[in-house]
Write a protein that holds these residues in place. Structure first.
Motif, mmCIF file in Angstrom:
data_model
loop_
_atom_site.group_PDB
_atom_site.id
_atom_site.type_symbol
_atom_site.label_atom_id
_atom_site.label_comp_id
_atom_site.label_asym_id
_atom_site.label_seq_id
_atom_site.Cartn_x
_atom_site.Cartn_y
_atom_site.Cartn_z
ATOM 1 N N GLU A 29 -11.024 -1.859 -2.169
ATOM 2 C CA GLU A 29 -11.713 -0.624 -1.549
ATOM 3 C C GLU A 29 -11.064 0.587 -2.483
ATOM 4 N N ALA A 30 -9.834 0.637 -2.478
ATOM 5 C CA ALA A 30 -9.012 1.074 -3.055
ATOM 6 C C ALA A 30 -9.229 2.597 -2.311
ATOM 7 N N GLU A 31 -9.245 2.476 -1.195
ATOM 8 C CA GLU A 31 -9.841 3.744 0.477
ATOM 9 C C GLU A 31 -8.608 4.531 0.110
ATOM 10 N N ILE A 32 -8.881 5.721 0.499
ATOM 11 C CA ILE A 32 -7.961 6.863 0.616
ATOM 12 C C ILE A 32 -8.615 6.846 2.209
ATOM 13 N N VAL A 33 -7.645 7.157 3.109
ATOM 14 C CA VAL A 33 -7.826 7.788 4.449
ATOM 15 C C VAL A 33 -7.493 8.980 4.365
ATOM 16 N N VAL A 34 -8.446 9.882 4.419
ATOM 17 C CA VAL A 34 -7.310 11.352 4.447
ATOM 18 C C VAL A 34 -8.546 12.009 5.481
ATOM 19 N N ILE A 84 -22.831 11.275 -5.213
ATOM 20 C CA ILE A 84 -21.162 10.917 -5.106
ATOM 21 C C ILE A 84 -20.970 11.882 -5.412
ATOM 22 N N PHE A 85 -19.371 12.456 -4.105
ATOM 23 C CA PHE A 85 -18.741 13.545 -4.191
ATOM 24 C C PHE A 85 -17.430 13.183 -4.841
ATOM 25 N N GLN A 86 -17.348 14.062 -5.950
ATOM 26 C CA GLN A 86 -15.767 14.079 -6.097
ATOM 27 C C GLN A 86 -14.719 15.433 -5.314
ATOM 28 N N GLY A 87 -13.809 14.829 -4.987
ATOM 29 C CA GLY A 87 -12.215 15.787 -4.717
ATOM 30 C C GLY A 87 -10.833 15.803 -4.628
ATOM 31 N N GLU A 88 -9.810 17.254 -4.403
ATOM 32 C CA GLU A 88 -9.521 16.838 -4.936
ATOM 33 C C GLU A 88 -8.320 16.600 -3.609
ATOM 34 N N VAL A 89 -7.288 16.141 -3.226
ATOM 35 C CA VAL A 89 -6.406 15.616 -1.583
ATOM 36 C C VAL A 89 -5.273 15.898 -2.424
ATOM 37 N N ASN A 90 -3.819 16.616 -1.518
ATOM 38 C CA ASN A 90 -2.799 16.478 -1.229
ATOM 39 C C ASN A 90 -2.102 15.297 -0.827
ATOM 40 N N LYS A 91 -1.623 14.101 -1.871
ATOM 41 C CA LYS A 91 -0.503 13.589 -0.960
ATOM 42 C C LYS A 91 -0.625 13.346 -0.085
ATOM 43 N N ALA A 92 0.752 14.903 0.870
ATOM 44 C CA ALA A 92 0.781 14.864 1.830
ATOM 45 C C ALA A 92 -0.002 14.889 2.493
ATOM 46 N N LEU A 93 -1.633 14.992 2.672
ATOM 47 C CA LEU A 93 -2.413 14.959 3.340
ATOM 48 C C LEU A 93 -2.215 13.793 4.008
ATOM 49 N N VAL A 94 -2.903 12.509 2.977
ATOM 50 C CA VAL A 94 -3.164 11.592 3.099
ATOM 51 C C VAL A 94 -2.314 11.212 4.021
ATOM 52 N N LEU A 95 -3.291 10.270 4.996
ATOM 53 C CA LEU A 95 -2.471 9.441 6.302
ATOM 54 C C LEU A 95 -2.673 7.680 5.693
ATOM 55 N N GLY A 96 -3.554 7.512 4.492
ATOM 56 C CA GLY A 96 -2.678 5.951 3.994
ATOM 57 C C GLY A 96 -4.193 5.128 2.887
ATOM 58 N N TYR A 97 -2.789 4.742 2.391
ATOM 59 C CA TYR A 97 -4.077 4.146 1.252
ATOM 60 C C TYR A 97 -4.544 2.459 1.752
ATOM 61 N N GLU A 125 1.041 -1.065 0.306
ATOM 62 C CA GLU A 125 0.139 -0.143 0.046
ATOM 63 C C GLU A 125 0.873 1.281 -0.348
ATOM 64 N N ARG A 126 1.588 1.050 1.001
ATOM 65 C CA ARG A 126 3.087 1.733 0.742
ATOM 66 C C ARG A 126 3.323 2.297 -0.712
ATOM 67 N N ARG A 127 3.640 1.545 -1.220
ATOM 68 C CA ARG A 127 4.625 1.789 -2.479
ATOM 69 C C ARG A 127 2.782 2.014 -3.335
ATOM 70 N N PHE A 128 2.042 1.744 -3.513
ATOM 71 C CA PHE A 128 1.320 2.713 -4.506
ATOM 72 C C PHE A 128 0.288 3.859 -4.003
ATOM 73 N N LEU A 129 0.455 4.527 -2.978
ATOM 74 C CA LEU A 129 0.372 5.519 -2.571
ATOM 75 C C LEU A 129 1.688 6.538 -3.085
#
Length: 230
Positions: free
Chosen positions: A211-216, A192-205, A141-145
């Motif tokens: 479910e290709a989940e982004i925790v943020v 369905i909400f679509q959003g954009e987030v800076n990867k630096a602010l993502v806690l994890g994938y 998951e770290r590699r993917f992110l």
């Protein structure tokens, strides 16, 4: 745990519900139930009292023994699923950063009531010491992110307008659609909400459940589109 209590010895035995369990006995829904942090009985009938009492006593003994031996993870997993985050908050100070984040990830993936404990999840995910937070993900998951671009397009499917205020998003629109339709009542509007987030602010994938989940933190997500689902 249940298999260690001979059902034939206790089923139907007349016994009052244990005083500790009576506080967690509920009526008024579809059926009576007991939802104690260490013991669930759903649905519950009086004929089950002795069996449930025995389960509770065993679970309580195991939890107390684990805590007495400083087996903090053993203590945690004695708890029923909806109460594990609360138990985790009590013992997290005793865990190393790596074990803390790995354990929190397990609880997160196994949880179905994030929205009910959102204040606790915010504290656990974003307000505690962030040292070791990379272990919220496994190596794959770290590699993917790490391969994602700086700004990530994410989606969240809900069946109430305020539902975009959550920590669980996905990079897969079809997953968001599935969640928008899940448990949807006929009178409810799905979005369905679509959003954009800076990867630096993502806690994890997280992809344990495909479910290709982004925790943020949703406060860090810029909403770029909102779509009503017919």
């Amino acid at each position: 745990m249940n298999s260690e209590i001979p059902l034939i010895d206790v089923w139907g035995k007349k016994e009052d519900l244990h005083p500790d369990l009576q506080e967690y006995y509920e009526e008024g829904g579809m059926f009576p139930m007991v939802r104690h942090p260490l013991c669930y009985s759903v649905p519950h009938m009086p004929e089950m009292n002795a069996f449930v009492n025995a389960r509770y006593k065993l679970a309580k003994e195991r939890a107390e023994n684990a805590l007495g031996r400083c087996n903090y993870l053993g203590y945690l997993w004695c708890h029923e699923r909806p109460y594990r985050l609360s138990a985790f908050m009590r013992i997290q100070k005793h865990l190393s950063p790596q074990i803390r984040w790995q354990t929190l990830a397990e609880i997160w993936t196994d949880s179905e009531n994030i929205y009910q404990n959102q204040h606790l999840w915010r504290e656990a995910l974003f307000e505690y010491d962030m040292a070791g937070s990379e272990f919220f993900m496994n190596e794959e998951e770290r590699r993917f992110l790490s391969r994602k671009s700086q700004f990530i397009t994410i989606y969240r499917g809900v069946n109430c307008f305020e539902g975009h205020e959550g920590f669980s998003w996905t990079t897969d629109r079809l997953v968001a659609l599935r969640f928008a339709e899940r448990f949807r009542l006929p009178e409810q509007q799905a979005y369905i909400f679509q959003g954009e987030v800076n990867k630096a602010l993502v806690l994890g994938y997280k992809n344990d459940r495909n479910e290709a989940e982004i925790v943020v933190d949703y406060l860090d997500v810029k909403i770029t589109d909102e779509e009503e689902i017919a």
